[in-house]
Design a protein around this motif. Structure first.
Motif, mmCIF file in Angstrom:
data_model
loop_
_atom_site.group_PDB
_atom_site.id
_atom_site.type_symbol
_atom_site.label_atom_id
_atom_site.label_comp_id
_atom_site.label_asym_id
_atom_site.label_seq_id
_atom_site.Cartn_x
_atom_site.Cartn_y
_atom_site.Cartn_z
ATOM 1 N N LYS A 193 -10.248 8.198 -5.315
ATOM 2 C CA LYS A 193 -11.431 7.491 -5.507
ATOM 3 C C LYS A 193 -11.166 6.078 -5.787
ATOM 4 O O LYS A 193 -11.770 4.993 -5.172
ATOM 5 N N CYS B 247 -1.184 2.412 -4.954
ATOM 6 C CA CYS B 247 -2.615 2.175 -4.111
ATOM 7 C C CYS B 247 -2.328 2.944 -2.956
ATOM 8 O O CYS B 247 -3.109 3.474 -2.452
ATOM 9 N N LYS B 248 -1.321 2.428 -2.191
ATOM 10 C CA LYS B 248 -1.281 3.146 -0.616
ATOM 11 C C LYS B 248 -1.126 4.451 -0.765
ATOM 12 O O LYS B 248 -1.741 5.376 0.163
ATOM 13 N N ASN C 136 -6.766 10.386 -0.579
ATOM 14 C CA ASN C 136 -8.053 10.413 -0.784
ATOM 15 C C ASN C 136 -8.515 10.353 -2.285
ATOM 16 O O ASN C 136 -9.553 10.787 -2.518
ATOM 17 N N PHE D 277 -10.657 -0.587 -5.790
ATOM 18 C CA PHE D 277 -11.102 0.271 -4.826
ATOM 19 C C PHE D 277 -10.021 -0.039 -3.535
ATOM 20 O O PHE D 277 -9.820 -1.063 -3.380
ATOM 21 N N PHE D 278 -9.419 1.003 -3.003
ATOM 22 C CA PHE D 278 -8.163 0.789 -2.299
ATOM 23 C C PHE D 278 -8.554 -0.172 -0.968
ATOM 24 O O PHE D 278 -7.662 -0.925 -0.676
ATOM 25 N N ASP D 279 -9.750 0.023 -0.472
ATOM 26 C CA ASP D 279 -9.899 -0.995 0.672
ATOM 27 C C ASP D 279 -10.101 -2.501 0.253
ATOM 28 O O ASP D 279 -10.195 -3.106 1.068
ATOM 29 N N GLU D 280 -9.999 -2.822 -1.002
ATOM 30 C CA GLU D 280 -10.156 -4.067 -1.847
ATOM 31 C C GLU D 280 -8.888 -4.376 -1.860
ATOM 32 O O GLU D 280 -8.705 -5.633 -2.501
ATOM 33 N N GLN E 14 -4.422 6.111 -1.928
ATOM 34 C CA GLN E 14 -5.369 6.004 -0.613
ATOM 35 C C GLN E 14 -5.064 7.165 0.440
ATOM 36 O O GLN E 14 -6.053 7.858 0.915
ATOM 37 N N LYS F 53 -5.766 -6.427 -2.308
ATOM 38 C CA LYS F 53 -5.265 -7.441 -1.649
ATOM 39 C C LYS F 53 -3.725 -7.931 -1.582
ATOM 40 O O LYS F 53 -2.833 -7.836 -2.789
#
Length: 215
Positions: free
Chosen positions: A181, A172-173, A179, A63-66, A176, A68
């Motif tokens: 998922k 990933c960036k 949009n 999940f992109f907000d995770e 994201q 690291k």
């Protein structure tokens, strides 16, 4: 265990074996591969095996907000050592993913037939690549299947330290911002876990895939 015929069909993933095998056989046609990914299934086998189709009970995803990104990795990114491109050298990326030597592995699961099949998917606009360069030299990258709102990563490679991480982070960036998922990483991998990927239940993955237009 379901044995595929010429019919374009996969059984429901909840009928998979305990380790996650949904079906055996069939072919690697573009139509069957696309149906597989739309159904939460992917091929994974070696040269001396029949085609095995998988949907593991636990799915590795990012999940992109995770995501690291370590401090040292940020420093490398800020130094401009690498440049990144998308879909510029798909065949070179898959060839490197196939040929790269990996710790603890004697060979590769990317057979000649599989490489050819994914190159066909790339020509059709479904398989995408990320390339990492040092000057004019391709030093890392990855490829996978783009389903519109879920990207299914297949394999990555590095010829120099951190190159595959650069490819992964760049993808990933990009996803994201567009949009998406999640990034489907398929099965557990310590390298991907260090970047923030984690396992979720198959039912949860299938719900996300369905709500994202995967069916």
């Amino acid at each position: 265990m379901y044995f595929l015929s010429r019919e374009l069909y996969f059984p429901p993933v909840d009928e998979a074996s305990p380790e996650g095998i949904v079906a055996i056989g069939g072919d690697l046609s573009a139509e069957r591969l696309l149906l597989a990914y739309q159904s939460g299934i992917f091929p994974w086998f070696e040269d001396d095996e029949p085609i095995l189709w998988w949907s593991p009970p636990e799915r590795m995803v990012l999940f992109f907000d995770e995501l690291k990104i370590s401090k040292s990795m940020r420093n490398i990114m800020n130094r401009g050592i690498f440049s990144v491109s998308f879909d510029l050298a798909f065949q070179e990326v898959i060839a490197n993913c196939r040929d790269i030597k990996r710790h603890g592995q004697n060979g590769t699961w990317i057979t000649a037939d599989m490489a050819e099949a994914y190159c066909r998917l790339h020509e059709l606009g479904h398989a995408k690549s990320v390339e990492v360069w040092q000057g004019d030299e391709l030093v890392g990258g990855l490829y996978g299947i783009d389903q519109g709102h879920v990207f299914c990563g297949e394999s990555m490679f590095s010829k120099v330290p951190n190159a595959s991480k650069i490819a992964f982070i760049a993808l990933c960036k990009k996803l994201q911002l567009e949009n998406y998922k999640l990034l489907d990483c398929q099965v557990h991998n310590d390298h991907l876990e260090s970047l923030g990927a984690r396992e979720i239940e198959r039912d949860d993955f299938m719900a996300i895939l369905k709500n994202s237009g995967g069916f």
